[in-house]
Motif scaffolding. Structure first.
Motif, PDB file in Angstrom:
ATOM      1  N   LEU A  33       0.972  -1.241  -0.079  1.00 38.57           N
ATOM      2  CA  LEU A  33      -0.146  -0.026  -0.013  1.00 38.57           C
ATOM      3  C   LEU A  33       0.808   1.215   0.045  1.00 38.57           C
ATOM      4  O   LEU A  33       2.127   1.064   0.281  1.00 38.57           O
ATOM      5  CB  LEU A  33      -0.891   0.010   1.372  1.00 38.57           C
ATOM      6  N   SER A  34       0.294   2.228  -0.494  1.00 37.92           N
ATOM      7  CA  SER A  34       0.888   3.735  -0.266  1.00 37.92           C
ATOM      8  C   SER A  34       1.085   4.103   1.195  1.00 37.92           C
ATOM      9  O   SER A  34       0.541   3.482   2.040  1.00 37.92           O
ATOM     10  CB  SER A  34       0.162   4.716  -0.936  1.00 37.92           C
ATOM     11  N   GLY A  35       1.911   5.075   1.264  1.00 45.25           N
ATOM     12  CA  GLY A  35       2.285   5.534   2.787  1.00 45.25           C
ATOM     13  C   GLY A  35       1.089   5.699   3.610  1.00 45.25           C
ATOM     14  O   GLY A  35       1.187   5.178   4.617  1.00 45.25           O
ATOM     15  N   ASP A  36       0.138   6.627   3.358  1.00 47.21           N
ATOM     16  CA  ASP A  36      -0.803   7.089   4.245  1.00 47.21           C
ATOM     17  C   ASP A  36      -1.851   5.932   4.452  1.00 47.21           C
ATOM     18  O   ASP A  36      -2.283   5.674   5.677  1.00 47.21           O
ATOM     19  CB  ASP A  36      -1.488   8.169   3.766  1.00 47.21           C
ATOM     20  N   GLU A  37      -1.995   5.274   3.371  1.00 46.55           N
ATOM     21  CA  GLU A  37      -3.103   4.058   3.482  1.00 46.55           C
ATOM     22  C   GLU A  37      -2.574   2.997   4.230  1.00 46.55           C
ATOM     23  O   GLU A  37      -3.176   2.380   5.176  1.00 46.55           O
ATOM     24  CB  GLU A  37      -3.477   3.454   2.129  1.00 46.55           C
ATOM     25  N   PHE A  38      -1.159   2.590   4.105  1.00 47.00           N
ATOM     26  CA  PHE A  38      -0.353   1.532   5.010  1.00 47.00           C
ATOM     27  C   PHE A  38      -0.391   1.977   6.474  1.00 47.00           C
ATOM     28  O   PHE A  38      -0.611   0.997   7.164  1.00 47.00           O
ATOM     29  CB  PHE A  38       1.009   1.497   4.286  1.00 47.00           C
ATOM     30  N   ALA A  39      -0.126   3.242   6.651  1.00 43.28           N
ATOM     31  CA  ALA A  39       0.103   3.804   8.165  1.00 43.28           C
ATOM     32  C   ALA A  39      -1.259   3.548   8.752  1.00 43.28           C
ATOM     33  O   ALA A  39      -1.241   2.878   9.811  1.00 43.28           O
ATOM     34  CB  ALA A  39       0.420   5.119   8.241  1.00 43.28           C
ATOM     35  N   ASP A  40      -2.559   3.974   8.107  1.00 42.91           N
ATOM     36  CA  ASP A  40      -3.655   3.617   8.533  1.00 42.91           C
ATOM     37  C   ASP A  40      -4.168   2.132   8.983  1.00 42.91           C
ATOM     38  O   ASP A  40      -4.744   1.772   9.903  1.00 42.91           O
ATOM     39  CB  ASP A  40      -4.997   4.264   7.717  1.00 42.91           C
ATOM     40  N   VAL A  41      -3.660   1.248   7.773  1.00 41.20           N
ATOM     41  CA  VAL A  41      -3.933  -0.189   7.957  1.00 41.20           C
ATOM     42  C   VAL A  41      -3.236  -0.562   9.083  1.00 41.20           C
ATOM     43  O   VAL A  41      -3.523  -1.465  10.032  1.00 41.20           O
ATOM     44  CB  VAL A  41      -3.784  -0.712   6.556  1.00 41.20           C
ATOM     45  N   ALA A  42      -1.956  -0.404   9.206  1.00 44.56           N
ATOM     46  CA  ALA A  42      -0.918  -0.880  10.246  1.00 44.56           C
ATOM     47  C   ALA A  42      -1.243  -0.398  11.578  1.00 44.56           C
ATOM     48  O   ALA A  42      -1.348  -0.996  12.550  1.00 44.56           O
ATOM     49  CB  ALA A  42       0.560  -0.482  10.143  1.00 44.56           C
ATOM     50  N   ARG A  43      -1.887   0.559  11.593  1.00 44.37           N
ATOM     51  CA  ARG A  43      -2.369   1.226  13.069  1.00 44.37           C
ATOM     52  C   ARG A  43      -3.606   0.195  13.637  1.00 44.37           C
ATOM     53  O   ARG A  43      -3.541  -0.105  14.604  1.00 44.37           O
ATOM     54  CB  ARG A  43      -2.899   2.733  12.927  1.00 44.37           C
ATOM     55  N   GLU A  44      -4.704   0.080  12.453  1.00 43.88           N
ATOM     56  CA  GLU A  44      -5.797  -0.712  13.000  1.00 43.88           C
ATOM     57  C   GLU A  44      -5.411  -2.063  13.266  1.00 43.88           C
ATOM     58  O   GLU A  44      -5.857  -2.726  13.993  1.00 43.88           O
ATOM     59  CB  GLU A  44      -6.901  -0.681  11.812  1.00 43.88           C
ATOM     60  N   TYR A  45      -4.108  -2.684  12.355  1.00 42.01           N
ATOM     61  CA  TYR A  45      -3.868  -3.820  12.812  1.00 42.01           C
ATOM     62  C   TYR A  45      -3.142  -4.165  13.980  1.00 42.01           C
ATOM     63  O   TYR A  45      -3.305  -5.104  14.857  1.00 42.01           O
ATOM     64  CB  TYR A  45      -2.747  -4.205  11.528  1.00 42.01           C
ATOM     65  N   ALA A  46      -2.347  -3.139  14.515  1.00 44.41           N
ATOM     66  CA  ALA A  46      -1.696  -3.214  15.632  1.00 44.41           C
ATOM     67  C   ALA A  46      -2.544  -3.279  16.724  1.00 44.41           C
ATOM     68  O   ALA A  46      -2.641  -3.697  17.973  1.00 44.41           O
ATOM     69  CB  ALA A  46      -0.605  -1.840  15.910  1.00 44.41           C
ATOM     70  N   GLU A  47      -3.730  -2.367  16.610  1.00 46.25           N
ATOM     71  CA  GLU A  47      -4.792  -2.090  17.735  1.00 46.25           C
ATOM     72  C   GLU A  47      -5.743  -3.538  17.959  1.00 46.25           C
ATOM     73  O   GLU A  47      -6.021  -3.795  18.977  1.00 46.25           O
ATOM     74  CB  GLU A  47      -5.814  -1.094  17.448  1.00 46.25           C
ATOM     75  N   LEU A  48      -5.847  -4.356  16.690  1.00 47.46           N
ATOM     76  CA  LEU A  48      -6.592  -5.516  16.620  1.00 47.46           C
ATOM     77  C   LEU A  48      -5.632  -6.493  17.244  1.00 47.46           C
ATOM     78  O   LEU A  48      -6.558  -7.834  17.842  1.00 47.46           O
ATOM     79  CB  LEU A  48      -7.134  -5.648  15.337  1.00 47.46           C
ATOM     80  N   LYS A  49      -4.582  -6.642  17.098  1.00 48.52           N
ATOM     81  CA  LYS A  49      -3.794  -7.747  17.069  1.00 48.52           C
ATOM     82  C   LYS A  49      -3.815  -8.404  18.921  1.00 48.52           C
ATOM     83  O   LYS A  49      -4.122  -9.618  19.045  1.00 48.52           O
ATOM     84  CB  LYS A  49      -2.196  -7.419  16.991  1.00 48.52           C
TER      85      LYS A  49
END
Length: 351
Positions: free
Chosen positions: A25-41
């Motif tokens: 993913l692009s920078g901003d989209e990757f950051a948003d997905v990674a943040r939600e992923y880290a919260e859900l893990k």
């Protein structure tokens, strides 16, 4: 019982995010997905442990019907069932709605209340307490604006605190802090009661608050201070007035450009906080206010120096360790407040 369909939805969402992250993913989209992923893990890990436990219980109960396995099942089942209530509570806590602001930096504002000079000195003590607590947690503590009294007390101070889960832990500090002690200014040895108000605000992002330039007035002025190096010789201090709300913010650093930046950030944060309070008030109209949701005129804590006692009135917690508290040892208090807020939220969710 916890609804199985909800647990399946969370696991599927986590798997979807995992797949998205591998797509480049692009920078901003990757950051948003990674943040939600880290919260859900951690939530998914807790759910997985719970599901494994319930499967083990089901299998052991099935084994009871097998004469050859019955003895083994009877030995295992009590221990498995004993783990279930704690595991169910862990999942419920993991599923509680998260405050979107919990992970944000925070602005800390402290002002003296009733008590004259002594209130200002106590406000300075509170500032040092939060500085030490921040240092102990590895947070960054920056004073943005501070006005001191002649005795070294505080007339007003605003600080920015950044680090991991700052607002999540400090949001319960908002309110009136009362002190009972013999002031340094008191020659008769009498115990006085004074107070200071603390406000902890989650820092606003640009996407949270858009400010129309027609709604603000920006004035520059010469910084005031206690003399000497504290007084600027140029008109670098900045005051921003937000006309619709009447909020006024000042910043008095040496750089006028930096002052505009600081003042705008503080203004956005205060406007964001007003909006959060409005939403909280609407949600709380038909139920008891939760801890930390925000009446800052409420007396939340008393610091009694003669008895070495700190009492948090919201949860009836009393500690006879005032010296440690004033040195920034706040984890026991904050952990108790978080647990109380979680218990209230669980009761509402199950009610």
């Amino acid at each position: 019982m916890i609804p199985e369909d909800k647990l399946i939805q969370i696991t599927q969402r986590f798997q979807f995010l995992e797949a998205k992250m591998s797509e480049g993913l692009s920078g901003d989209e990757f950051a948003d997905v990674a943040r939600e992923y880290a919260e859900l893990k951690p939530v998914v890990e807790t759910v997985s442990t719970y599901q494994t436990l319930t499967r083990d219980i089901d299998e052991a109960e099935a084994m009871l019907r097998d004469p050859e396995m019955r003895e083994l099942a009877e030995a295992e089942l009590p221990e498995l069932r004993e783990q279930l209530p704690a595991m169910e509570k862990a999942v419920q806590l993991a599923l509680l709605p998260k405050d979107a602001a919990d992970a944000r930096p925070a602005l800390l504002e402290i002002r003296p209340g009733t008590g004259g000079d002594e209130a200002g000195l106590f406000a300075a003590d509170l500032l040092r307490m939060y500085q030490r607590y921040s240092e102990a947690r590895g947070w960054t503590f920056d004073i943005l604006e501070q006005t001191l009294s002649e005795l070294g007390g505080i007339k007003e101070v605003t600080a920015r605190i950044s680090g991991t889960n700052v607002f999540a832990r400090l949001k319960y500090e908002s309110g009136v802090h009362r002190v009972q002690r013999v002031p340094e200014t008191e020659s008769g040895g009498r115990i006085h009661t004074s107070a200071a108000t603390v406000a902890v605000l989650p820092e606003a992002k640009d996407v949270d608050i858009q400010i129309n330039t027609n709604d603000i007035r920006i004035d520059t002025m010469r910084a005031s201070g206690s003399g000497g190096q504290h007084v600027n010789t140029t008109d670098s201090a900045v005051r921003i007035t937000h006309i619709p709300s009447g909020l006024v913010v000042t910043s008095s650093e040496k750089s006028q450009h930096r002052n505009r930046e600081i003042a705008m950030n503080v203004l956005k944060t205060r406007l964001y906080d007003l909006e959060r309070q409005r939403v909280d008030d609407e949600r709380s109209a038909d139920r008891k206010l939760q801890v930390g949701s925000g009446d800052r005129s409420e007396r939340i804590r008393t610091y009694n120096f003669p008895q070495g006692r700190m009492t948090d009135h919201r949860i009836n917690l009393t500690l006879y360790a005032l010296d440690k508290v004033m040195q920034g040892d706040l984890d026991e208090i904050i952990d108790a407040l978080i647990q109380d807020a979680q218990a209230t939220a669980l009761a509402e969710m199950n009610g």
